[in-house]
Write a protein that holds these residues in place. Structure first.
Motif, PDB file in Angstrom:
ATOM      1  N   TYR A 147       0.846  -1.201   0.000  1.00 57.29           N
ATOM      2  CA  TYR A 147       0.000   0.000   0.000  1.00 57.29           C
ATOM      3  C   TYR A 147       0.879   1.247   0.000  1.00 57.29           C
ATOM      4  CZ  TYR A 147      -3.108   3.649   1.856  1.00 57.29           C
ATOM      5  OH  TYR A 147      -3.811   4.817   2.061  1.00 57.29           O
ATOM      6  N   ILE A 148       0.570   2.197  -0.888  1.00 59.56           N
ATOM      7  CA  ILE A 148       1.272   3.475  -0.960  1.00 59.56           C
ATOM      8  C   ILE A 148       0.244   4.601  -0.893  1.00 59.56           C
ATOM      9  CG2 ILE A 148       2.610   4.996  -2.492  1.00 59.56           C
ATOM     10  CD1 ILE A 148       3.986   2.525  -3.594  1.00 59.56           C
ATOM     11  N   ARG A 149       0.567   5.654  -0.132  1.00 61.24           N
ATOM     12  CA  ARG A 149      -0.297   6.835  -0.065  1.00 61.24           C
ATOM     13  C   ARG A 149       0.575   8.090  -0.123  1.00 61.24           C
ATOM     14  NH1 ARG A 149      -3.369   7.194   5.264  1.00 61.24           N
ATOM     15  NH2 ARG A 149      -1.693   8.583   5.945  1.00 61.24           N
ATOM     16  N   PHE A 150       0.175   9.030  -0.978  1.00 64.29           N
ATOM     17  CA  PHE A 150       0.926  10.278  -1.150  1.00 64.29           C
ATOM     18  C   PHE A 150      -0.059  11.430  -1.134  1.00 64.29           C
ATOM     19  CE2 PHE A 150       3.014  13.509  -3.876  1.00 64.29           C
ATOM     20  CZ  PHE A 150       4.244  13.616  -3.235  1.00 64.29           C
ATOM     21  N   ASP A 151       0.184  12.407  -0.239  1.00 65.85           N
ATOM     22  CA  ASP A 151      -0.690  13.571  -0.099  1.00 65.85           C
ATOM     23  C   ASP A 151       0.021  14.816  -0.598  1.00 65.85           C
ATOM     24  OD1 ASP A 151      -3.230  12.748   1.490  1.00 65.85           O
ATOM     25  OD2 ASP A 151      -1.595  11.751   2.550  1.00 65.85           O
ATOM     26  N   PHE A 152      -0.739  15.655  -1.315  1.00 71.10           N
ATOM     27  CA  PHE A 152      -0.160  16.859  -1.916  1.00 71.10           C
ATOM     28  C   PHE A 152      -1.216  17.953  -1.933  1.00 71.10           C
ATOM     29  CE2 PHE A 152       1.786  19.492  -5.211  1.00 71.10           C
ATOM     30  CZ  PHE A 152       3.133  19.354  -4.939  1.00 71.10           C
ATOM     31  N   ASP A 153      -0.763  19.203  -1.733  1.00 74.62           N
ATOM     32  CA  ASP A 153      -1.666  20.344  -1.769  1.00 74.62           C
ATOM     33  C   ASP A 153      -1.421  21.142  -3.046  1.00 74.62           C
ATOM     34  OD1 ASP A 153      -3.422  22.364  -1.149  1.00 74.62           O
ATOM     35  OD2 ASP A 153      -2.061  23.385   0.230  1.00 74.62           O
ATOM     36  N   LEU A 154      -2.418  21.199  -3.923  1.00 76.77           N
ATOM     37  CA  LEU A 154      -2.272  21.901  -5.197  1.00 76.77           C
ATOM     38  C   LEU A 154      -2.270  23.418  -5.022  1.00 76.77           C
ATOM     39  CD1 LEU A 154      -4.695  19.764  -7.404  1.00 76.77           C
ATOM     40  CD2 LEU A 154      -2.193  19.674  -7.378  1.00 76.77           C
ATOM     41  N   ALA A 155      -2.783  23.922  -3.899  1.00 76.31           N
ATOM     42  CA  ALA A 155      -2.771  25.360  -3.667  1.00 76.31           C
ATOM     43  C   ALA A 155      -1.356  25.858  -3.372  1.00 76.31           C
ATOM     44  CB  ALA A 155      -3.721  25.716  -2.530  1.00 76.31           C
ATOM     45  N   SER A 156      -0.662  25.168  -2.470  1.00 81.06           N
ATOM     46  CA  SER A 156       0.703  25.561  -2.115  1.00 81.06           C
ATOM     47  C   SER A 156       1.765  24.809  -2.907  1.00 81.06           C
ATOM     48  CB  SER A 156       0.940  25.325  -0.622  1.00 81.06           C
ATOM     49  OG  SER A 156       0.793  23.943  -0.297  1.00 81.06           O
TER      50      SER A 156
END
Length: 296
Positions: free
Chosen positions: A227-236
């Motif tokens: 299992y892989i999870r990657f979080d990213f904020d497109l605003a910043s």
């Protein structure tokens, strides 16, 4: 008289088997289970103009992904997590060869996004030994660009993450990222097309605390899913989290490859997975399913 009691509705992930293995944000952008087909995933074709020979060599080696039941010679097929087929990304049988599969989207809100996937990796089982150090690396990347209202000063941002499994036959087992820009190469004569090969072996950096030993079963045809999870904020345009199996990693030192915004890539939201071999045999990366979600 007893009052009426209204039972709270369970989250969708409790009642939908396709979602129950994920922890998505509030809106599902896409849920790709490759038992349903390719789900929009395709070969990463390099840019060219006037002639296919103008394509950079890194891209020219790429081939199309395949639907696979994970067939092998000793027991038939391994199959996917809960069905028959996974997406197979296979390199050519040449040391250092890479291959990439990509899904091309655009975003409608610059907010938080989360990518989750179940993956596994193996070299082609051409020898009766474990071959655990024959795959050099596998990983994923986003190719993102701000909306057109940003104008001057906007960026094209490319988060890269790879698991460096082995190098020159020695196990490494470490997560790495890439943030150094690569040369932009103009193609053709009309000033419309450029290219850059951002998966070259140079300039990868170790993710702080990124050492991890992944499950790799005892014979060359067995696989276990990760299992892989990657979080990213497109605003910043910043990474906010990364997890693999039971490990949550510190991403405070992570950064992305950054380029000036390009004139025809506004709101781009591309996601890609890649594999790389360390020997003269094919490396395989299999995707069972991918969930991309957002909070907007």
């Amino acid at each position: 008289m007893l009052g009426h009691h209204r039972t709270a509705q369970p989250p969708a992930t409790w009642t939908d088997p396709a979602l129950s293995r994920f922890d998505p944000l509030s809106r599902i952008i896409c849920l790709d289970d490759f038992d349903r087909g390719f789900c929009g995933w395709t070969q990463l074709v390099g840019n060219y103009e006037d002639s296919l020979d103008s394509m950079l060599p890194g891209y020219a080696q790429h081939t199309s992904p395949m639907l696979s039941s994970l067939a092998h010679w000793d027991a038939g097929s391994h199959n996917s997590v809960d069905g028959n087929y996974a997406l197979k990304i296979a390199t050519r049988p040449r040391r250092g060869a890479q291959n990439v599969a990509i899904k091309r989207l655009t975003f409608r809100e610059a907010g938080p996004i989360r990518m989750e996937a179940y993956v596994t990796f193996k070299p082609e089982a051409t020898e009766l030994k474990l071959s655990e150090s024959d795959i050099r690396s596998f990983g994923f990347l986003f190719d993102l660009q701000v909306g057109d209202r940003h104008g001057a000063g906007g960026e094209r941002v490319m988060p890269h993450m790879r698991f460096l499994n082995a190098r020159d036959g020695e196990h490494v087992q470490r997560w790495q990222f890439k943030r150094r820009s690569v040369p932009i190469i103009p193609l053709g004569t009309e000033n419309k097309t450029i290219s850059h090969y951002h998966l070259a072996p140079e300039d990868w950096e170790d993710l702080p605390g990124g050492d991890q030993r992944l499950c790799y079963n005892e014979i060359p045809t067995k696989v276990n899913w990760h299992y892989i999870r990657f979080d990213f904020d497109l605003a910043s345009m910043t990474c906010t989290g990364f997890r693999c199996n039971d490990r949550e990693f510190d991403v405070s030192g992570f950064d992305s490859l950054r380029l000036p915004a390009m004139k025809n890539l506004w709101c781009m939201l591309n996601l890609a997975f890649f594999a790389e071999t360390d020997t003269d045999k094919r490396a395989f990366l299999y995707l069972d399913s991918v969930c991309l979600s957002g909070d907007f």
